[in-house]
Design an enzyme around this catalytic site. Structure first.
Site, PDB file in Angstrom:
ATOM      1  N   CYS A  99       0.802  -1.036   0.088  1.00  0.00           N
ATOM      2  CA  CYS A  99       0.125  -0.084   0.080  1.00  0.00           C
ATOM      3  C   CYS A  99       0.934   1.350  -0.107  1.00  0.00           C
ATOM      4  O   CYS A  99       0.686   2.158  -0.808  1.00  0.00           O
ATOM      5  CB  CYS A  99      -1.002  -0.044   1.307  1.00  0.00           C
ATOM      6  N   HIS A 147      -2.824   1.057   6.922  1.00  0.00           N
ATOM      7  CA  HIS A 147      -3.048   1.089   5.610  1.00  0.00           C
ATOM      8  C   HIS A 147      -3.245   2.526   4.941  1.00  0.00           C
ATOM      9  O   HIS A 147      -3.634   3.238   5.781  1.00  0.00           O
ATOM     10  CB  HIS A 147      -4.518  -0.016   5.397  1.00  0.00           C
ATOM     11  N   HIS A 159      -5.877   1.479  -4.165  1.00  0.00           N
ATOM     12  CA  HIS A 159      -4.888   0.850  -3.208  1.00  0.00           C
ATOM     13  C   HIS A 159      -4.397  -0.580  -3.486  1.00  0.00           C
ATOM     14  O   HIS A 159      -4.863  -1.089  -4.282  1.00  0.00           O
ATOM     15  CB  HIS A 159      -5.659   0.908  -1.786  1.00  0.00           C
TER      16      HIS A 159
END
Length: 237
Positions: A99, A147, A159
């Site tokens: 990510c 994240h 993402h």
């Protein structure tokens, strides 16, 4: 200094130019023929300089964009190039991305350096107060800071999700209560060119040197040069 400030300052310069030109014409009518010729030349230079100055303002009227400016739309467009790339923990290239690796890769493509990890990326740029105010290209940190995603606009995000999955464009699933922070690194649209960008090339116009040499008003010409240098450098008068 903003364009609005620059325009206000320009009126001062143009008014001074008019005064100088009037004085030079008076000198031309009462002096010798050679002096008159020199004054007329200087008056023309003053007029040419004022015209060039106005032209520069026209180039920075707020409708133009800064050369090479990166926008949120650019961020989203670049991120879309990596759709389908497999998630790889620690990955930072088109062969595999996690990510934060995706975020770093996209911004690096656009010439912007951001930290490698989510912890660092969660502090870049400026904070956006809520999801409702998010714009394309903004970074959204979630999962307690574990994240990060790129907001793509229209309620979607890009993402690198997790092991076994690929970089994806998906509907946003988060609420404000799920979000640690939203960061804006670049504007949604390219900013208007700054006064320094639009005016810096005019600081050495020959019109100013003509005012100094032909009119004899060196003090006034020096004042004009000082005023204009300040504008060209984005300073105040």
């Amino acid at each position: 200094m903003t364009i609005t400030d620059a325009i206000g300052r320009i009126s001062q310069i143009q008014a001074t130019l008019v005064q100088l030109e009037t004085g030079m014409r008076a000198t031309a009518s009462s002096g010798s023929s050679s002096t008159a010729a020199g004054s007329a030349t200087s008056a023309t230079s003053a007029t040419d300089f004022a015209s060039a100055l106005s032209g520069a303002l026209g180039a920075t009227d707020g409708s133009s964009t800064g050369a090479g400016a990166v926008t949120g739309a650019d961020v989203v467009a670049d991120a879309k190039k990596y759709l389908g790339v497999p998630y790889v923990f620690g990955g930072t290239s088109a062969s595999g991305l996690d990510c934060s690796g995706l975020v770093q890769r996209v911004y690096k493509d656009l010439g912007i350096d951001v930290p490698r990890l989510v912890s660092g990326q969660s502090t870049v740029g400026t904070e956006v107060p809520s999801l409702a105010e998010a714009q394309p290209g903004d970074l959204i940190v979630t999962n307690g800071g574990e994240h990060i995603v790129i907001y793509a606009g229209d309620g979607k995000v890009i993402h690198a999700p997790s092991e076994g999955r690929n970089v994806s464009l998906v509907d946003n699933w988060m609420k404000d209560s799920d979000i640690v922070t939203i960061r804006r690194v670049v504007p949604q649209a390219a900013p208007a060119a700054s006064s320094a960008t639009g005016l810096s090339g005019l600081a050495g116009l020959s019109g100013l040197s003509g005012l100094s040499s032909a009119s004899g008003s060196s003090a006034q010409a020096d004042m004009l040069r000082s005023l204009f240098a300040s504008l060209a450098q984005g300073g105040s008068l």
